[in-house]
Design an enzyme around this catalytic site. Sequence first.
Site, short mmCIF file in Angstrom:
data_model
loop_
_atom_site.label_atom_id
_atom_site.label_comp_id
_atom_site.label_asym_id
_atom_site.label_seq_id
_atom_site.Cartn_x
_atom_site.Cartn_y
_atom_site.Cartn_z
N SER A 215 1.01 -1.28 -0.16
CA SER A 215 -0.42 -0.03 0.02
C SER A 215 0.83 1.17 -0.49
CB SER A 215 -0.73 0.08 1.21
OG SER A 215 -1.67 1.04 0.90
N ASP A 418 -8.26 -5.74 -5.56
CA ASP A 418 -8.01 -4.20 -5.09
C ASP A 418 -8.74 -3.10 -5.50
OD1 ASP A 418 -7.16 -2.15 -3.63
OD2 ASP A 418 -5.27 -2.43 -3.79
N HIS A 488 -6.65 -6.21 -1.54
CA HIS A 488 -5.10 -4.63 -1.16
C HIS A 488 -4.37 -5.71 -0.10
CE1 HIS A 488 -3.54 -1.22 -1.31
NE2 HIS A 488 -3.52 -0.89 0.48
#
Length: 521
Positions: A215, A418, A488
């Site tokens: 991320s 995601d 994610h």
Amino acid sequence: MKSIFLSLSVLISTAVGSHPRDAFTRAKPRDASPGLITNLGARTSAPQHVHKRASYSSPYLNNNTEQFVVNGTAIPDIPFDIGESYAGLLPISDQLNETRKLYFWFFPSQNPNATDEITIWFNGGPGCSSLTGLIHENGPILWQTGTQGFTKNSYTFVNLTNMVYVEQPVGVGFTQGTPDISNEVELGQQFVGFWKNFMQAFQLEQRKVYITGESYAGYYIPYVADAFITQNDDEYYNLKGVAINDPIIGDNTVQQDVILSPYVDYWSNIFNFNETFTNYLHSLHSSCGYASYISKYLTYPPPPGPFPVPPDPEAVRNSSCATWDIVYDAINYLNPCFNVYHITDYCPLLYNPEIPYFNRLDVQAAINAPVGTVWQQCTNTNVFPPTGDQSLGAAQDGVLQRVIEHNNNTIIGVGNLDYILPTNGTLLALQNVTWNGVQGFQSYPGSREVFVPYHTEYNQGSLAASGYVGRWGQERGLAFYQVDYAGHQQPQYAPGSSYRVIELLLGRIDALDQPGSFSTQ
Ligand SMILES: *[C@@H]1O[C@H](CO)[C@@H](O)[C@H](O)[C@H]1NC(C)=O
Ligand SMILES: *[C@@H]1O[C@H](CO)[C@@H](O)[C@H](O)[C@H]1NC(C)=O
Ligand SMILES: *[C@@H]1O[C@H](CO)[C@@H](O)[C@H](O)[C@H]1NC(C)=O
Ligand SMILES: *[C@@H]1O[C@H](CO)[C@@H](O)[C@H](O)[C@H]1NC(C)=O
Ligand SMILES: *[C@@H]1O[C@H](CO)[C@@H](O)[C@H](O)[C@H]1NC(C)=O
Ligand SMILES: *[C@@H]1O[C@H](CO)[C@@H](O)[C@H](O)[C@H]1NC(C)=O
Ligand SMILES: *[C@@H]1O[C@H](CO)[C@@H](O)[C@H](O)[C@H]1NC(C)=O
Ligand SMILES: *[C@@H]1O[C@H](CO)[C@@H](O)[C@H](O)[C@H]1NC(C)=O
Ligand SMILES: *[C@@H]1O[C@H](CO)[C@@H](O)[C@H](O)[C@H]1NC(C)=O
Ligand SMILES: *[C@@H]1O[C@H](CO)[C@@H](O)[C@H](O)[C@H]1NC(C)=O
């Protein structure tokens, strides 16, 4: 641009019952579940006396590290021995009066292949704690959202290598001191100071260093790696490779808005929008210039760069070209539990045990954290004061290029479920990067399969798919992979393929389509 990350990340609820915010955040605020962020009931219990004298010998146990010993059988609510580990605070410099300290939790591996390695894990944010990855993703102990309690993690990266989970930068989690950085170069310098102290304390000099995370760590990892490279000192900074999943590495309009309408079309059975809205989104995709941007630049090989940056994201976000926001608003009417990190989630929202757990005084005492800290999964302190992270993405200013070229061992991947940072946005950002003398991938990096060995771990708290779970490709030292049933937080949603990626990073396997079993079986 960066103020968006910050202001929005501050607004998102970290309460029980919200999605875990491991992560890079751009979403609009949700309604917080009432009162839950102050659900610190266990804070009233007195810290247990924690025995610090270790009764074992280990290459990691010395007079400097004894203070960091975690008694693996004495951690509240963990009904099994977590094994040898060390946790605590270390300063970011060697100045005696240093007040800025990072919190780490270090898990030595039993794997004989790991004796000359150390691997760092970072979660994102900015401002989110790496303890999230530890207990939700790839640590040896898992208490995942919506589950009843801690279980062992059959797919912990600690099976493969020595892992250290570090809360950083200053301002996050249990860290101490006042944030005083405004960009990623300064973040890298502070981490360099911490890292030397960590390596010296545990006598890890000369080890190969790997960095992995996800991320917003798409900023942290390349910049910290670049800071290590700049040190040019293999005693402490012997960088051997990096693996980043679901990263923000480039312009966020490119990574989020430009590719969004095709993403929604691809997943139309999940988004299930009506014809009016679908036509509206298609019209924006053309009129905002996104369709032509994709057809020109998301090609293999790409046209010679540099790619233009689409109109100012701050302005775009407030206009009809903010397709990410527009779709987010619309999908929340249809699916009020829409999870930007994993689009196939539906109601109810799952309980997130992490915030109450790390706020327990007995837990804090057991893991050598400063007892009494009001711990947040993602801090609402601005860790890049006063105006947010001033750095460009690592794909935009040569940082990623230097990191790739240093080792030819960079791995980037995205979970196809995601929404916050979709696969094609990351690919689009990468097509603008030149590394090892050539720009972008010359062919689509998805011609090979990602294979996860068939295996027998059916621990109820830690399940992993097997077989052919995604696609990948590799050119000139950069591997790119995508995993179908992953959101994610990949090691949470798809632990088997994440384990495989770390095997590739460490050189235990040569390719993600290598047949056979895990290197640890
Ligand atoms: C670790 O904790 C257990 C359980 O509380 C305790 O019995 C044991 O003595 C502790 N070990 C050490 C070395 O302090
Ligand atoms: C630790 O300190 C003690 C007492 O000061 C000393 O006897 C011992 O040799 C030291 N151990 C190591 C590994 O340095
Ligand atoms: C520590 O002391 C040095 C001078 O000895 C000073 O420059 C520095 O600002 C001090 N740092 C802190 C965090 O107080
Ligand atoms: C991603 O882009 C490729 C073309 O490069 C396209 O075929 C695919 O449908 C896109 N996927 C999504 C989910 O938008
Ligand atoms: C493409 O890369 C150049 C640097 O080579 C950078 O200035 C530019 O911002 C990048 N474009 C995008 C869309 O990120
Ligand atoms: C954003 O749009 C709203 C109305 O749509 C307007 O009131 C506001 O001033 C705009 N903000 C900026 C920064 O342009
Ligand atoms: C179509 O969806 C949009 C967005 O959710 C909504 O505002 C609109 O009322 C819907 N129209 C019809 C005809 O259902
Ligand atoms: C990385 O690979 C390129 C070929 O793509 C080669 O020219 C270069 O020497 C390699 N660099 C390292 C550090 O291995
Ligand atoms: C050690 O690494 C080799 C590959 O280099 C692998 O074949 C072997 O299975 C590994 N052993 C363990 C215990 O992980
Ligand atoms: C990780 O180690 C545990 C304990 O040795 C073992 O049961 C498990 O199979 C290992 N996982 C993998 C993927 O090899």
